[in-house]
Design an enzyme around this catalytic site. Structure first.
Site, PDB file in Angstrom:
ATOM      1  N   GLU A 130       0.892  -1.179   0.000  1.00 28.11           N
ATOM      2  CA  GLU A 130       0.000   0.000   0.000  1.00 28.11           C
ATOM      3  C   GLU A 130       0.915   1.210   0.000  1.00 28.11           C
ATOM      4  O   GLU A 130       1.306   1.708   1.047  1.00 28.11           O
ATOM      5  CB  GLU A 130      -0.878   0.000   1.263  1.00 28.11           C
ATOM      6  CG  GLU A 130      -1.819  -1.179   1.386  1.00 28.11           C
ATOM      7  CD  GLU A 130      -3.093  -1.019   0.546  1.00 28.11           C
ATOM      8  OE1 GLU A 130      -3.308   0.066  -0.045  1.00 28.11           O
ATOM      9  OE2 GLU A 130      -3.860  -1.994   0.480  1.00 28.11           O
ATOM     10  N   CYS A 143      -2.456   9.262   2.152  1.00 27.92           N
ATOM     11  CA  CYS A 143      -2.082   8.632   0.881  1.00 27.92           C
ATOM     12  C   CYS A 143      -3.116   8.974  -0.183  1.00 27.92           C
ATOM     13  O   CYS A 143      -2.816   9.001  -1.367  1.00 27.92           O
ATOM     14  CB  CYS A 143      -1.952   7.131   1.049  1.00 27.92           C
ATOM     15  SG  CYS A 143      -3.382   6.391   1.829  1.00 27.92           S
TER      16      CYS A 143
HETATM   17  P1  NAD Z   1       8.026   5.518   4.734  1.00 30.66           P
HETATM   18  O1  NAD Z   1       8.106   4.775   3.470  1.00 30.66           O
HETATM   19  O2  NAD Z   1       9.109   6.467   5.084  1.00 30.66           O
HETATM   20  O3  NAD Z   1       7.919   4.492   5.966  1.00 30.66           O
HETATM   21  C1  NAD Z   1       6.899   3.533   6.050  1.00 30.66           C
HETATM   22  C2  NAD Z   1       7.349   2.374   6.903  1.00 30.66           C
HETATM   23  O4  NAD Z   1       8.324   1.602   6.200  1.00 30.66           O
HETATM   24  C3  NAD Z   1       8.008   2.777   8.218  1.00 30.66           C
HETATM   25  O5  NAD Z   1       7.593   1.885   9.228  1.00 30.66           O
HETATM   26  C4  NAD Z   1       9.479   2.591   7.904  1.00 30.66           C
HETATM   27  O6  NAD Z   1      10.280   2.377   9.039  1.00 30.66           O
HETATM   28  C5  NAD Z   1       9.454   1.385   7.015  1.00 30.66           C
HETATM   29  N1  NAD Z   1      10.601   1.201   6.136  1.00 30.66           N
HETATM   30  C6  NAD Z   1      11.288   2.149   5.465  1.00 30.66           C
HETATM   31  N2  NAD Z   1      12.259   1.594   4.726  1.00 30.66           N
HETATM   32  C7  NAD Z   1      12.176   0.249   4.908  1.00 30.66           C
HETATM   33  C8  NAD Z   1      12.921  -0.872   4.414  1.00 30.66           C
HETATM   34  N3  NAD Z   1      13.933  -0.728   3.565  1.00 30.66           N
HETATM   35  N4  NAD Z   1      12.554  -2.109   4.824  1.00 30.66           N
HETATM   36  C9  NAD Z   1      11.509  -2.271   5.664  1.00 30.66           C
HETATM   37  N5  NAD Z   1      10.800  -1.249   6.171  1.00 30.66           N
HETATM   38  C10 NAD Z   1      11.126   0.008   5.807  1.00 30.66           C
HETATM   39  O7  NAD Z   1       6.603   6.285   4.728  1.00 30.66           O
HETATM   40  P2  NAD Z   1       6.026   7.387   5.723  1.00 30.66           P
HETATM   41  O8  NAD Z   1       6.726   8.683   5.510  1.00 30.66           O
HETATM   42  O9  NAD Z   1       5.938   6.846   7.105  1.00 30.66           O
HETATM   43  O10 NAD Z   1       4.521   7.499   5.175  1.00 30.66           O
HETATM   44  C11 NAD Z   1       4.134   8.281   4.096  1.00 30.66           C
HETATM   45  C12 NAD Z   1       4.034   7.447   2.831  1.00 30.66           C
HETATM   46  O11 NAD Z   1       3.171   6.329   3.029  1.00 30.66           O
HETATM   47  C13 NAD Z   1       3.404   8.221   1.681  1.00 30.66           C
HETATM   48  O12 NAD Z   1       4.075   7.889   0.493  1.00 30.66           O
HETATM   49  C14 NAD Z   1       1.967   7.704   1.654  1.00 30.66           C
HETATM   50  O13 NAD Z   1       1.316   7.852   0.424  1.00 30.66           O
HETATM   51  C15 NAD Z   1       2.166   6.285   2.023  1.00 30.66           C
HETATM   52  N6  NAD Z   1       0.936   5.694   2.559  1.00 30.66           N
HETATM   53  C16 NAD Z   1       0.229   4.813   1.776  1.00 30.66           C
HETATM   54  C17 NAD Z   1      -0.959   4.278   2.246  1.00 30.66           C
HETATM   55  C18 NAD Z   1      -1.767   3.338   1.413  1.00 30.66           C
HETATM   56  O14 NAD Z   1      -2.642   2.680   1.967  1.00 30.66           O
HETATM   57  N7  NAD Z   1      -1.544   3.224   0.121  1.00 30.66           N
HETATM   58  C19 NAD Z   1      -1.421   4.617   3.537  1.00 30.66           C
HETATM   59  C20 NAD Z   1      -0.667   5.494   4.304  1.00 30.66           C
HETATM   60  C21 NAD Z   1       0.515   6.015   3.801  1.00 30.66           C
END
Ligand code: NAD
Length: 508
Positions: free
Chosen positions: A263, A297
């Protein structure tokens, strides 16, 4: 209520301590992870990140718990979710307040997120009696052909900062009734809401006599997530976050033939046609574009307006934007809280600069508002008119910037709409049925969510949630999303005394 500039971190720390106490969370051992509040940018408290050995042990406990949990009848598994739902109802305001403190969402949005958790629990409870398989007519006499859905295993949930509790519940309520166990790696930006949810779920399990080990919490940044992603005992990795994160996670899970549910980011648009009800469209657009300070998102990031309505529509939108109260999200009446951190603010500034270089023109907003501390980032949501859908418009900037493009015919609008790498949510505002149907058709919107006369954000839990292209293709929450959390077995039963082979083959 205070002026924004008078807010003190000491007060917010006390608020956090009180709410954690009401939620039954023991004060965590101090460590290298910092829980901050975007309200002032200050530190609430620190806690330890999980070590490699702790992550390994958590996965092992979830794996062991799964072996028994998968044999508990699904309607009995639902008892844990029913109790969780009751605890969430009891603590709706507490958990909502913690979401406001940690993610900076305004009260109604934070409580709305907790309500969504309760709603998905209700959905999962009903689902526990509806994990239906099909039966098919066998081509052979005296045979039965059917499919059975079985629990999958350990589900690794990785979540983002902006929906710190609802995304966990979407995954966990459904995974648990499906007979899976969960290891959760929340965003390192929101560790306190994670402690609270984990505590409530373990309490729910104990209250109904179930094994609390069905849920494990691991805390930390990307490296902790990577360990979860790489572990072969984790059958499904359900990851919510940026496209960049998905690009790192997906190949690693694929390399070990694990399952992935992604997602990721969106770049959501609304088309406004000449027949649209502009009053209704304005309300839908302003909520979707400026709500949650543009940090959903499903936030509306692109407005594709017909040239004949663009001016009157922009007049309405900018007058609504001027009335938006930006400020302390704990205060009633405030509609736009802070950006999550300095990086989010820098991202917004950089995107605005690029848009101006591309010939964009700021219609309103974009300025920073003085907050209680230089580490707090309050901005006025921006509307920027663009001469074309340039590179910056095709990217997701996680901040309140609404880019406006104009079009002359609907084909051109749909083409512009789909010409971005992401495919999460979309809308059309129109009173013309042909235009609405055209947008929903196979050659219309290419998104996982396509709406008519309602904005891009604020989905209900009853539908499947997710998107196409770089959004990752996963579906969560309602409809038949549960199938991602189970494995399907096809069963053939021969109740005859013959052994007829399929396709009429003779082997004797
Ligand atoms: P992010 O990608 O920085 O982090 C998300 C999660 O992934 C965190 O828990 C982080 O620690 C983890 N993570 C990061 N790199 C990783 C790796 N290499 N391996 C495993 N885990 C890792 O996102 P954010 O800034 O917390 O959130 C905003 C983003 O999330 C936006 O792009 C938004 O659109 C998206 N989002 C999508 C949805 C959806 O349902 N499609 C919902 C909410 C947020």
């Amino acid at each position: 209520s205070h002026a924004l500039t008078d807010l003190a971190i000491s007060e917010l720390r006390e608020l956090a301590a009180n709410v954690l106490r009401r939620l039954g969370v023991e004060p965590p051992e101090p460590g290298e992870l910092t829980a901050r509040t975007p309200i002032t940018g200050g530190e609430l408290l620190t806690l330890r990140a999980s070590t490699t050995a702790e992550v390994d042990a958590a996965i092992a406990r979830a794996d062991t718990a799964f072996r028994a949990w998968r044999t508990v009848p699904a309607p009995q598994r639902a008892a844990v979710v029913r109790r969780l739902s009751a605890l969430l109802t009891e603590h709706l305001d507490d958990l909502g307040e913690l979401v406001t403190l940690e993610a900076g969402k305004i009260g109604p949005e934070a409580r709305g997120e907790v309500q969504e958790m309760i709603d998905v629990c209700e959905f999962a409870i009903g689902l526990s009696r509806q994990l239906y398989g099909r039966t098919m007519p066998s081509e052979r006499p005296g045979h039965r052909l059917m499919e059975t859905w079985h629990p999958l295993g350990v589900v690794g949930v990785i979540s983002a900062f902006n929906f710190p509790v609802a995304v966990w519940a979407w995954n966990t309520a459904i995974a648990l009734v499906c007979g899976d166990t969960v290891v959760w790696k929340p965003s390192e930006t929101t560790p306190l809401t994670a402690l609270a949810c984990h505590g409530l779920l373990r309490r729910a399990a104990r209250d109904v006599g179930a094994d609390p080990e069905v849920h494990q919490l691991i805390q930390g940044a990307a490296a902790v997530g990577e360990q979860l992603v790489d572990d072969a005992r984790v059958a499904l990795v359900s990851a919510t976050g940026s496209v960049r994160m998905g690009q790192l996670v997906a190949p690693r899970v694929a390399a070990r033939f694990g399952r992935c549910l992604l997602e990721l980011g969106g770049n959501n648009a609304a088309i406004v046609t000449p027949s649209a009800d502009l009053e209704l469209a304005t309300r839908g657009i302003v909520f979707a574009a400026a709500g949650t300070a543009g940090q959903r998102c499903t936030t509306l990031r692109r407005l594709i307006a017909h040239a004949d309505v663009a001016e009157p529509l922009l007049d309405r939108i900018s007058s609504a934007y001027r009335q938006l109260r930006v400020g302390n999200p704990l205060e009633e009446g405030v509609l736009v809280g802070p950006l999550v951190d300095a990086r989010a603010y820098d991202g917004m500034r950089a995107a605005l600069d690029r848009a101006l270089t591309d010939g964009g023109e700021v219609v309103c907003g974009g300025e920073r508002i003085e907050g209680p501390d230089e580490n707090a980032f309050y901005v006025r949501p921006a509307v920027v008119r663009m001469p074309a859908q340039t590179a910056v418009v095709r990217e997701e900037t996680f901040a309140p910037i609404l880019y406006v493009l104009t079009y002359h015919d609907l084909e051109e609008a749909i083409e512009l709409h789909n010409a971005v790498p992401q495919g999460l949510s979309s809308s059309i505002f129109t009173q013309n049925q042909r235009e609405a149907e055209r947008f929903l058709a196979a050659d219309g919107s290419d998104c996982g969510i396509a709406n008519v006369n309602i904005g891009t954000s604020g989905a209900e839990i009853g539908g499947a949630f997710g998107g196409e292209k770089q959004t990752g293709g996963g579906r969560e929450s309602g409809s038949d999303s549960w199938k991602a959390y189970m494995r399907r077995a096809t069963n053939t039963v021969n109740y005859s005394t013959e052994l007829p082979l399929a396709q009429g083959i003779r082997f004797e």
